[in-house]
Design a protein around this motif. Structure first.
Motif, PDB file in Angstrom:
ATOM      1  N   CYS A 315      19.139  43.243 -33.167  1.00  0.00           N
ATOM      2  CA  CYS A 315      18.272  43.571 -32.035  1.00  0.00           C
ATOM      3  C   CYS A 315      17.815  45.022 -32.111  1.00  0.00           C
ATOM      4  O   CYS A 315      18.543  45.903 -32.547  1.00  0.00           O
ATOM      5  CB  CYS A 315      18.995  43.309 -30.719  1.00  0.00           C
ATOM      6  N   GLY A 316      16.585  45.233 -31.694  1.00  0.00           N
ATOM      7  CA  GLY A 316      16.014  46.574 -31.665  1.00  0.00           C
ATOM      8  C   GLY A 316      14.601  46.487 -31.117  1.00  0.00           C
ATOM      9  O   GLY A 316      14.069  45.382 -30.939  1.00  0.00           O
ATOM     10  N   THR A 317      14.004  47.626 -30.864  1.00  0.00           N
ATOM     11  CA  THR A 317      12.663  47.638 -30.280  1.00  0.00           C
ATOM     12  C   THR A 317      11.677  46.901 -31.174  1.00  0.00           C
ATOM     13  O   THR A 317      10.949  46.021 -30.723  1.00  0.00           O
ATOM     14  CB  THR A 317      12.209  49.091 -30.076  1.00  0.00           C
ATOM     15  N   ALA A 318      11.634  47.279 -32.446  1.00  0.00           N
ATOM     16  CA  ALA A 318      10.661  46.672 -33.354  1.00  0.00           C
ATOM     17  C   ALA A 318      11.003  45.207 -33.600  1.00  0.00           C
ATOM     18  O   ALA A 318      10.138  44.338 -33.564  1.00  0.00           O
ATOM     19  CB  ALA A 318      10.614  47.440 -34.664  1.00  0.00           C
ATOM     20  N   ALA A 319      12.284  44.928 -33.832  1.00  0.00           N
ATOM     21  CA  ALA A 319      12.710  43.577 -34.230  1.00  0.00           C
ATOM     22  C   ALA A 319      12.941  42.649 -33.044  1.00  0.00           C
ATOM     23  O   ALA A 319      13.105  41.450 -33.230  1.00  0.00           O
ATOM     24  CB  ALA A 319      13.984  43.680 -35.050  1.00  0.00           C
ATOM     25  N   VAL A 320      12.997  43.168 -31.839  1.00  0.00           N
ATOM     26  CA  VAL A 320      13.325  42.434 -30.606  1.00  0.00           C
ATOM     27  C   VAL A 320      14.706  41.787 -30.803  1.00  0.00           C
ATOM     28  O   VAL A 320      15.696  42.489 -30.848  1.00  0.00           O
ATOM     29  CB  VAL A 320      12.241  41.405 -30.217  1.00  0.00           C
ATOM     30  N   ILE A 321      14.739  40.448 -30.950  1.00  0.00           N
ATOM     31  CA  ILE A 321      16.005  39.793 -31.305  1.00  0.00           C
ATOM     32  C   ILE A 321      15.670  38.874 -32.469  1.00  0.00           C
ATOM     33  O   ILE A 321      14.827  37.999 -32.348  1.00  0.00           O
ATOM     34  CB  ILE A 321      16.591  39.000 -30.116  1.00  0.00           C
TER      35      ILE A 321
END
Ligand code: PLP
Ligand code: COI
Length: 371
Positions: A315-321
């Motif tokens: 998870c992360g901003t660019a990758a979302v989930i």
């Protein structure tokens, strides 16, 4: 109060060209018409704030950032809401992390309200650049570089440039609808961060040092690197630009117990992701226990084999989930569940995206309306 002089572009991209660019934005390839710049010097503090046309900089070849990488960045997104308004997600958390990074890099902090005001000005000016459509958003990239000229390395730069650029973005791993699970490579030789280093902050140098391992991952047929601890090369830390979550149950133990999600603790060598923090708070609201604990690569493999560990996601901003489907290392390779996106991953993803895009209530007050 730090202010910004508004100098709009006299030649913004024509509507038809912008709309064509927004149709399949990719990630980080296309940039909006404007940017924010703000300078800092030891004598004047923050000064010369501007919203100005997006464009190149000219710097002396002896500028410090080129030699000693005194640089860092942030990343967050602006989302088109059903009402047509535009909102960002927890920008104050990015402002706080920005300042924690600045402090670690011996660079000047920026007042939180200035960081947020600069984002608001840019997004409002370039609001036509926020793409609609499933999974699309405007990625915002604040960063700061050392601009003093000189090769001395006994002290940090005495001058800095803060800048924000914006880029329409599809989700990082491409595709819409059901996300494609990624295959990850366990980096058992290279390490990303060691105790006392810069792993917990968004220093650009962390990413520079990661490219070789990422190349190795691709050579091994994998999408991304999983970083392990520097001392034992055994404890799972995070991925190149994402944190990791491990899902246990619900039917892994066959006892029908509620699912639980677990993520490695913030030991000082991992980036404290804002998505990670949001999921730790959101999951319990959905009846999913969330906690921090360490996990070794051996445990990861054994618990997948026993069926206890049913899903893994990044998870992360660019990758979302993004679901993780398969793991590969020097001496072992295994599948997580059936290698498909799992129900807990997909449920959390729907809920989080629902809040970010204004389709779900926002009980935590995370959504920050801009215009
Ligand atoms: N870990 C690393 C190394 C990152 O670069 C990022 C991206 O910012 C993350 C984790 C996830 O952080 P966030 O959820 O705040 O985007
Ligand atoms: C982000 O999600 O903002 C990141 O920083 C990941 C990556 C593109 C560096």
């Amino acid at each position: 109060m730090i202010d910004f002089d508004i100098r709009p572009s006299s030649h913004p991209l024509p509507d038809a060209e912008r709309e064509a660019a927004l149709r399949s934005p990719g990630f980080g390839q296309v940039f909006t018409d404007h940017m924010i710049t703000l300078r800092w010097s030891a004598e004047r503090g923050w000064h010369d704030g501007r919203l100005e046309p997006y464009g190149p900089f000219t710097f002396d070849p002896a500028t410090m950032v080129f030699h000693y990488a005194q640089e860092f960045f942030e990343g967050l997104k602006a989302y088109l809401q059903p009402s047509g308004s535009i909102a960002t997600f927890r920008p104050e958390a990015n402002a706080a992390r920005f300042n924690r990074t600045a402090q670690r890099m011996a660079m000047p902090e920026l007042p939180e309200e200035t960081f947020i005001r600069a984002l608001e000005l840019l997004v409002a000016q370039d609001r036509e650049w926020v793409p609609g459509g499933e999974g699309n958003s405007l990625y915002l990239r604040p960063f700061m570089i050392a601009t003093q000229r000189g090769l001395g390395v006994n002290h940090p730069s005495s001058e800095y440039l803060f800048c924000i650029i914006a880029s329409p973005a599809a989700s990082y791993f491409g595709g819409t609808g059901k996300p494609k699970p990624v295959t990850v490579w366990l980096s058992e030789y290279y390490t990303r961060a060691a105790p006392g280093g810069t792993g917990a902050v968004k220093a650009g140098g962390n990413y520079a040092a990661a490219f070789l391992a990422q190349q190795q991952a691709v050579e091994q047929g994998c999408d991304q690197v999983v970083w392990l601890d520097a001392a034992e090369h055994r404890w799972v830390e995070e991925m190149g630009g994402m944190n990791l979550f491990f899902v246990f149950g619900p039917d892994g133990n066959g006892d029908g117990a509620a699912p639980q999600i677990m993520t490695p603790p913030l030991t000082g060598t991992l980036l404290p992701g804002i998505t990670r923090d949001s999921l730790l708070r959101l999951a319990p609201e959905l009846g999913v226990k969330a906690y921090e604990d360490r996990i070794s690569t051996d445990q990861w493999q054994a618990q997948c084999a026993s069926g206890e560990l049913t899903e893994v996601f990044a998870c992360g901003t660019a990758a979302v989930i993004t679901p993780v489907g398969r793991v590969k290392g020097e001496s072992a390779e295994w599948l997580i569940g059936h290698g498909e996106p799992g129900p807990v991953t997909m449920r959390l993803r729907e809920e989080l995206i629902g809040i970010q895009y204004g389709r779900q209530p926002d009980p935590f007050g995370w959504v920050h309306k801009i215009c």
